[in-house]
Each structure stands twice: as C-alpha cells, then as structure tokens.
Design a protein around this motif. Structure first.
Motif, PDB file in Angstrom:
ATOM      1  N   ARG A  60       0.843  -1.184   0.000  1.00  0.00           N
ATOM      2  CA  ARG A  60       0.000   0.000   0.000  1.00  0.00           C
ATOM      3  C   ARG A  60       0.886   1.245   0.000  1.00  0.00           C
ATOM      4  O   ARG A  60       1.856   1.320   0.746  1.00  0.00           O
ATOM      5  N   PRO A  61       0.549   2.222  -0.806  1.00  0.00           N
ATOM      6  CA  PRO A  61       1.420   3.387  -0.919  1.00  0.00           C
ATOM      7  C   PRO A  61       1.316   4.348   0.262  1.00  0.00           C
ATOM      8  O   PRO A  61       2.080   5.294   0.348  1.00  0.00           O
ATOM      9  N   GLU A  62       0.344   4.125   1.197  1.00  0.00           N
ATOM     10  CA  GLU A  62       0.157   5.051   2.302  1.00  0.00           C
ATOM     11  C   GLU A  62       0.320   4.358   3.649  1.00  0.00           C
ATOM     12  O   GLU A  62      -0.024   3.190   3.811  1.00  0.00           O
ATOM     13  N   ILE A  76       3.128   8.926   1.956  1.00  0.00           N
ATOM     14  CA  ILE A  76       2.768   8.401   0.632  1.00  0.00           C
ATOM     15  C   ILE A  76       4.052   8.120  -0.118  1.00  0.00           C
ATOM     16  O   ILE A  76       4.864   9.024  -0.341  1.00  0.00           O
ATOM     17  N   ASP A  77       4.263   6.860  -0.477  1.00  0.00           N
ATOM     18  CA  ASP A  77       5.489   6.464  -1.178  1.00  0.00           C
ATOM     19  C   ASP A  77       5.108   5.756  -2.470  1.00  0.00           C
ATOM     20  O   ASP A  77       4.636   4.622  -2.454  1.00  0.00           O
ATOM     21  N   LYS A  78       5.339   6.418  -3.580  1.00  0.00           N
ATOM     22  CA  LYS A  78       5.034   5.854  -4.889  1.00  0.00           C
ATOM     23  C   LYS A  78       6.309   5.526  -5.660  1.00  0.00           C
ATOM     24  O   LYS A  78       6.307   5.474  -6.877  1.00  0.00           O
ATOM     25  N   PHE A  81       7.779   7.394  -8.759  1.00  0.00           N
ATOM     26  CA  PHE A  81       6.744   8.360  -9.138  1.00  0.00           C
ATOM     27  C   PHE A  81       6.531   9.422  -8.061  1.00  0.00           C
ATOM     28  O   PHE A  81       5.631  10.249  -8.175  1.00  0.00           O
ATOM     29  N   GLY A  83       6.522  10.986  -3.825  1.00  0.00           N
ATOM     30  CA  GLY A  83       5.924  10.724  -2.526  1.00  0.00           C
ATOM     31  C   GLY A  83       5.829  12.004  -1.725  1.00  0.00           C
ATOM     32  O   GLY A  83       6.335  13.058  -2.130  1.00  0.00           O
ATOM     33  N   ASN A 102      10.165  10.456  -0.294  1.00  0.00           N
ATOM     34  CA  ASN A 102       9.643   9.084  -0.300  1.00  0.00           C
ATOM     35  C   ASN A 102       9.747   8.529   1.115  1.00  0.00           C
ATOM     36  O   ASN A 102      10.756   7.925   1.486  1.00  0.00           O
TER      37      ASN A 102
END
Length: 244
Positions: A60-62, A76-78, A81, A83, A102
C-alpha cells in the motif's frame, strides 16, 4: 545458498526447528535466484511477543501516524513516481502537504516526529532522516538532520535509537545526537527488498524476498544467516526453485 519459494503461505507461521538456516548467497547466480524468488516474508510479533513470519500484504502506498494535539501524518510512497508527507485533520476535511519525499517510516521521540525517507532506483539512491517539530496545529518546523546516503526500507524504534534496515545493511541512528552507526553491511540486500525488522533475544530478524535474514552477535559484529522453510532447504542456480 540462494533459495526461491514456489508456494505462498496464506497466514502467519511461527518459525521452528523445521526451518533451515543457510549461508547467504555466495555468488552472482545465487543472488539472481534470490532476486527472482516467488515468495516474500515479513517478520512480526504476536500479542505475546512471539516471532512470526508471514507473507506480506499487498503493498500500500500510504501509512499513517496519529498525532497528539490532533490529526495524523500520512506518508505516501510511490517509488520513482514520487511521494510526500501530509498532515490530515481528524475530520479528514483538511489536508496539508508538509514534505515532498519518499517516506519509509515515522517515529516519535521527545515530542518531535522523525521521518526516514529514501529511494533506490536505476542506480540512483538517497536516504535521509527529518525531524518535525510542531509549532501550531497546522504549522511545523521541518529540518533534515541526517543524510545516510542509502535507501532505508524498514525501521524499528527503541527509545532514542532508531534501527534502519537499508539496501546496504543495518544502521543505528541516535535521535539525540543525529549520528548513525553501521551495525551490519551487505551491499547486495537491495536485490531482495528487505521489508521489516524485529529485535528478539539479541538477534535481528529481517523479512525479505526469498528468506528471512537473521543477524546473530559474533564478537564485535553480527553473523548473517538466512532462514528458509523446510521445503526450501536447497536450491539450484540453474532452475532457481526449491528442491529437497
């Protein structure tokens, strides 16, 4: 010896004497085998402090941290792309971006919030620790207190010491002095994506792709061993799959 798993477990399992302990990969072919493993393990503890190995949840990105004084921090780590670190009110109606980075983990110490962040992608890599001091409900002072020059991937806070697992090993960060001490080095860890860490009875357990890595005290250093289920006691670099 490198290992690759052919079947995922549906629930957490307690490691036992049935699990095998092997040496880490010893050459490029074995590291490639571990990198292509189908299973990944996350380390955690149960309600009584017992050690558990589990298949990690879908990424999960969050992630979030509830704050004294109201609201929560959301990381939030994408990956490549981007964060950010955001503050979100208790009602959810207010949201404020505090930092573009990130984030990997949060911890709190003496009323401040600390953020470990970083990224390793296509040969580029960075790692940082930030301190956030709350000045008002929606106003923060944010300072970068440490550059670690490698990407953190998991963290464990124990009082004033923050243990960071990175793509190059393990370091201990003193949140009083903002200094980092190298605990263990293995520059190949980035290829097996370490994701979690538990400290239990003097040993460190680190979840990763293909195995659980165990660090045991050995003089002034730590000995690295890999733990694998009994059906993955051996592997071949040619086929990169478990065999008896």
């Amino acid at each position: 010896m490198a290992v690759a798993f052919t079947a995922a477990l549906a629930s957490s399992v307690a490691p036992s004497s049935a699990w095998k302990t092997t040496a880490p990969p010893g050459n490029d072919a074995q590291w490639r085998c571990a990198n292509h493993a189908r299973n990944e393990w996350r380390v955690q503890t149960d309600a009584r402090g017992g050690l558990l190995f589990a298949a990690p949840p879908a990424r999960r990105p969050e992630f979030s941290l509830r704050l004294p004084g109201g609201g929560r921090l959301v990381g939030i780590d994408k990956g490549e792309f981007g964060g950010s670190v955001d503050w979100v009110s208790d009602s959810g109606r207010e949201r404020l971006q505090l930092l573009q980075t990130n984030p990997v983990a949060f911890t709190q110490y003496q009323g401040d919030v600390y953020i470990a962040s970083g990224l390793s992608h296509l040969g580029d890599e960075y790692g940082e620790v930030y301190r956030m001091h709350r000045l008002a409900p929606t106003r923060w002072q944010i300072d970068k207190v440490l550059d670690i020059d490698e990407a953190p991937t998991a963290a464990l806070a124990e009082s004033e010491v923050w243990t960071l697992v990175t793509t190059h090993g393990v370091m201990r960060v003193d949140l009083r002095s903002f200094t980092a001490t190298r605990m263990h080095v293995n520059a190949r860890w980035g290829s097996v994506y370490p994701n979690s860490v538990v400290h239990r009875q003097g040993r460190w357990y680190i979840g990763a792709r293909g195995a659980v890595m165990r660090l045991s005290p050995s003089g002034d250093a730590y000995r690295e061993e890999w733990m694998v289920p009994p059906d993955c006691a051996a592997a071949t670099a040619d086929f990169c799959r478990c065999r008896e």
